[in-house]
Design a protein around this motif. Structure first.
Motif, PDB file in Angstrom:
ATOM      1  N   ARG A 106     -10.528  -2.184   5.421  1.00 19.62           N
ATOM      2  CA  ARG A 106      -9.686  -2.560   4.287  1.00 19.62           C
ATOM      3  C   ARG A 106      -8.938  -3.866   4.598  1.00 19.62           C
ATOM      4  NH1 ARG A 106      -5.101  -3.570   3.378  1.00 19.62           N
ATOM      5  NH2 ARG A 106      -4.433  -2.868   5.421  1.00 19.62           N
TER       6      ARG A 106
ATOM      7  N   ALA B  11      -3.874   1.615  -7.715  1.00 22.90           N
ATOM      8  CA  ALA B  11      -4.766   2.705  -7.298  1.00 22.90           C
ATOM      9  C   ALA B  11      -6.171   2.561  -7.881  1.00 22.90           C
ATOM     10  CB  ALA B  11      -4.182   4.052  -7.714  1.00 22.90           C
TER      11      ALA B  11
ATOM     12  N   GLY C 126       0.787  -1.225   0.000  1.00 21.10           N
ATOM     13  CA  GLY C 126       0.000   0.000   0.000  1.00 21.10           C
ATOM     14  C   GLY C 126       0.821   1.277   0.000  1.00 21.10           C
TER      15      GLY C 126
ATOM     16  N   PHE D 138      -6.470   1.533  -0.530  1.00 23.07           N
ATOM     17  CA  PHE D 138      -5.940   2.703   0.177  1.00 23.07           C
ATOM     18  C   PHE D 138      -6.178   2.560   1.687  1.00 23.07           C
ATOM     19  CE2 PHE D 138      -6.316   4.198  -4.109  1.00 23.07           C
ATOM     20  CZ  PHE D 138      -5.352   5.186  -4.260  1.00 23.07           C
ATOM     21  N   ASP D 139      -5.205   2.978   2.464  1.00 26.18           N
ATOM     22  CA  ASP D 139      -5.353   2.944   3.922  1.00 26.18           C
ATOM     23  C   ASP D 139      -6.222   4.093   4.422  1.00 26.18           C
ATOM     24  OD1 ASP D 139      -3.729   0.753   3.954  1.00 26.18           O
ATOM     25  OD2 ASP D 139      -1.927   1.836   4.555  1.00 26.18           O
TER      26      ASP D 139
ATOM     27  N   VAL E 132     -10.085   9.288  -7.731  1.00 26.70           N
ATOM     28  CA  VAL E 132      -8.664   9.037  -7.500  1.00 26.70           C
ATOM     29  C   VAL E 132      -7.904  10.234  -8.058  1.00 26.70           C
ATOM     30  CG1 VAL E 132      -6.694   7.567  -8.050  1.00 26.70           C
ATOM     31  CG2 VAL E 132      -8.912   6.534  -7.532  1.00 26.70           C
TER      32      VAL E 132
ATOM     33  N   LEU F 247       1.739   3.755  -1.903  1.00 28.90           N
ATOM     34  CA  LEU F 247       1.372   4.231  -3.235  1.00 28.90           C
ATOM     35  C   LEU F 247       2.130   5.478  -3.647  1.00 28.90           C
ATOM     36  CD1 LEU F 247      -2.228   3.398  -2.479  1.00 28.90           C
ATOM     37  CD2 LEU F 247      -1.469   3.126  -4.816  1.00 28.90           C
ATOM     38  N   GLN F 248       2.745   6.147  -2.675  1.00 28.41           N
ATOM     39  CA  GLN F 248       3.375   7.429  -3.008  1.00 28.41           C
ATOM     40  C   GLN F 248       4.887   7.369  -2.833  1.00 28.41           C
ATOM     41  OE1 GLN F 248       1.391  10.158  -0.376  1.00 28.41           O
ATOM     42  NE2 GLN F 248      -0.391  10.295  -1.702  1.00 28.41           N
TER      43      GLN F 248
ATOM     44  N   ALA G 243      -4.076   9.443  -4.508  1.00 27.12           N
ATOM     45  CA  ALA G 243      -4.846   9.461  -3.271  1.00 27.12           C
ATOM     46  C   ALA G 243      -6.322   9.397  -3.620  1.00 27.12           C
ATOM     47  CB  ALA G 243      -4.551  10.734  -2.481  1.00 27.12           C
TER      48      ALA G 243
END
Lengths: 349, 349
Positions: free
Chosen positions: B345, B264, A346, B325-326, B243, A348-349, B10
Motif C-alpha cells: 500500500r 474507503a 488512514g 486500508f493498512d 467493504v 478510518l475508524q 473495514a
C-alpha cells in the motif's frame, strides 16, 4: 536537500504559504470574535495541529475517533463531528474523554442513547452538539423542532451535557434561518446554547455575516486547492500543497503521461474539468487518470514537455491527497526543511 | 473472531472466493498455454502473491519499483510495466535486478538510453519489453514500425536485452493486428520476440482468441468488483473483497448515511452510476460520497435500515480500495481467519 532532489510522485508543502493562510484566518476570527476550530482532516499532521493551536484556535475538529486519538498528543480540546455508533467506538470514545476535553455531535435519539449508556458512569459529562442538516443533504436533523427534541434528550441523559448546535457547511441565508430558529426554541425551553458551529472553507470569509454562529470549522484553508480557488476563497498563490510529478512518457506530440495518477491526486473531480492545475501551464489539462498515470493534454496544440521533466500540480481536492501519502516534504523556497509523517493518514475508524 | 466483531469501515476478503478465482484463471491459462503473470496492484499483499505463484503464475507484474521491492520477498520474476525514469529510481532498479529476474517496459528512445546507462556495468542484462499503445491512449509506441526501432535500440544497448512486446489492455482485433505486425517486423529484422504480453481482467476470458499473445497480466480477477461484473467477466458471487460499513445516520426515511466514504470506497465511478453495490439491497444506490460519508438512497421508496446496522459493499473499482486500508480481514464463511498487512500500500515510487 532541495526540491529537485525529491523523487516523484511526492507531496510538497510550502511552509511560508501555510503560515500565511493560518495567520490570515486566525486574524479574521479574532477580528469578528469567531472561535476557530480547524478541521484537521485536510493535513492530518500533528505538527500543523500544534501550530493552529499556538496561533489561537480554541480546539480542533476531527471526523473519526482514530484521528482524535492521534491528535490528542498535542490537542486538549477536540470536537468529533460524527455520530459515534457501536460498542468498539464508544469504548474508545470513553477512553479519549478521560484524556482530553471531548465533544461529539449526534443527529438521532438512538445515537444519544448509545452515548449516554457509554458515558453514564464517567465523572466528567460528554458535551454533545446536535447536528443540523441546513441544506447539504448529508447527516443532521431536518427541522429546528427536531433539534429541540434532541437537545432536551441530551440534557436529560446521564453522562451527557448539551453542547450546542452544529452544521456543515454554513449557508446563508437558509442555514442561518434554521439555526436561529433552533437556538430560539432551545433557549425558550430553558437550555443555554453555548456553541453554534458552522464550517467550510469556501464559506469562511462570509462567516461574520452568519451572526448566529460563534464558531467556525474550516479545513482546506490550511493548504487550499483548485476547488478553493474556483470558489474565490483563495488564489493560486495561496495553495500550499502541490503534488510533484515527473513526465514519464511522451507517446504523441499532444499527449504527455505524468507519474501522478489517482493514487497521488485522488479521483475527486469536485465538478471541475480535469484532475488538477499544473503550475505554470494554464493551457494544460490532466484529462484522465489511471492509478499510476495522469494523461495530460494541451488545449493549444503540441506540448513541449520532455520525459524526465518535473511539474507541480495543485489537486482539485487536497484532503484525500493527504490521505494517500505517508509523508509530506516541508519546503521553504526550494529547500526541503523537514519531512513530516502524515500521522492521521488512514485512520478510518 | 467473527465478521460481526470487525469494526467498520473495514475490508473483508473471502478466501474461498479468492482461491476459486485464482484456480479458475490458472486452469484457463494452462489449458490455452498462456503464461499467467498477475498484476499485484489489486491486492498489494505478499500472501496472495505467494499463492498466485504456487498455483502456477510464471511471475508477477508491478507498476512501481516500490511494489516490486516489497514483492521481491516472495517473487523471483517481476515485470514492471512502467517507464523507469530518473536517477533515484534507476539506482533502485539496478539493485533490484541483482536480486530477482527483473524486466521492465519502455516506449521511448530516451527511456531505453537511461536504462542502458544504469545497467551497462551489470553482469546480467535487463530484459526490456516495448510498450505498445494499441488503442487505449495511454503510454506506448504508436505504430509497429516504432516498436521495431525501439526493439533494435534495446538489442543494441549495453546492459539490456530485448524481451518482447507489451500492451494494455488486450483488444481484439485492432490490438492483435498491431502486435502481429510488430512481431513480424521485428522477427524479419532478425530479432526473436520471446514475450508478447497482454493484460486486463475484463478481457481475460477472450485471451486465447488473441493468438499473438503468449502472456496475460490480469489484476482485478483476484477479487473482482462491480466493474468486472458489469463487463460480464465475473458474477457478484465471484467478488471476494467487500467493504464492511455501518449505517451511521438516518436523517430522513429515504436517506441513509454509511460510514464508508471516498476514504474507503475511492471516488472511482468507472462509468457506473453510484459508488458501489450493497449486497442484498439491489434497489439501493450510494449516490454521493464525502470522505467519511456514503449517502445511500433507495429507488423504491423509504429504506428500513437502522442506525448501527451493517452492510457489505462491492466497490466499483477494487484496486484503489486496497490502497486505502493498512490491513485486510481474511475470512471464511463468517469467521476471521487472519489479518494481513497491505504491504505494498502507498508504494507510489
Amino acid at each position: 536537500m532541495r526540491v529537485s532532489d525529491i523523487d516523484t510522485p511526492a507531496i510538497i508543502v510550502d511552509l511560508d504559504i501555510v503560515e500565511r493562510n493560518l495567520r490570515k484566518w486566525q486574524e479574521y476570527c479574532d477580528q469578528y470574535g469567531i472561535a476557530n476550530r480547524p478541521h484537521i482532516k485536510t493535513h492530518k499532521l500533528v505538527e500543523l495541529t500544534r501550530r493552529q493551536l499556538e496561533l489561537g484556535a480554541v480546539g480542533i475538529t476531527c471526523q473519526k475517533i482514530g484521528e482524535a486519538e492521534v491528535m490528542a498528543e498535542v490537542a486538549d480540546d477536540i470536537l468529533i463531528t460524527y455520530n459515534i455508533v457501536g460498542r468498539a467506538k464508544l469504548q474508545r470514545l470513553v477512553n479519549l474523554a478521560r484524556k482530553v476535553r471531548l465533544s461529539v455531535t449526534a443527529d438521532h435519539p438512538s445515537v444519544v442513547k448509545g452515548l449516554s449508556e457509554a458515558m453514564r458512569n464517567e465523572t466528567q459529562p460528554l458535551s454533545v452538539l446536535v447536528e443540523c442538516d441546513t441544506g447539504f443533504g448529508r447527516c443532521g436533523v431536518q427541522a429546528p423542532t427536531q433539534a429541540l427534541d434532541l437537545a432536551r434528550q441530551i440534557a436529560d441523559s446521564p453522562g451527557l451535557q448539551f453542547g450546542g448546535l452544529m452544521t456543515y457547511p454554513t449557508s446563508i441565508p437558509q442555514g442561518t434561518d434554521f439555526m436561529s430558529e433552533a437556538v430560539r426554541l432551545i433557549q425558550q425551553a430553558g437550555l443555554p446554547v453555548p456553541v453554534v458551529s458552522g464550517g467550510g472553507t469556501p464559506q469562511m470569509w462570509e462567516a461574520h455575516k452568519a451572526k448566529i454562529f460563534n464558531e467556525h470549522r474550516a479545513g482546506t484553508y490550511v493548504y487550499n486547492d483548485r476547488h478553493t480557488v474556483e470558489t474565490k476563497a483563495a488564489r493560486p498563490d495561496d495553495c500550499a500543497l502541490r503534488v510533484l510529478a515527473t513526465v514519464a512518457s511522451r507517446p504523441t506530440p499532444h499527449r504527455a503521461i505524468l507519474d501522478a495518477g489517482s493514487k497521488a491526486l485522488s479521483s475527486d473531480l469536485f465538478g471541475l474539468s480535469g484532475y488538477g492545475m499544473v503550475l505554470g501551464y494554464p493551457q494544460v489539462n490532466i484529462v484522465r487518470l489511471s492509478e499510476e498515470h495522469g494523461v495530460a493534454e494541451s488545449a493549444d496544440g503540441p506540448l513541449n514537455w520532455e520525459i524526465g521533466q518535473r511539474v507541480e500540480i495543485i489537486p482539485n481536492h487536497v484532503c484525500p491527497v493527504s490521505n494517500l501519502f505517508d509523508q509530506v516534504h516541508v519546503i521553504r523556497q526550494d529547500r526541503v526543511e523537514t519531512i513530516w509523517n502524515v500521522a492521521a493518514r488512514g485512520r478510518l475508524q
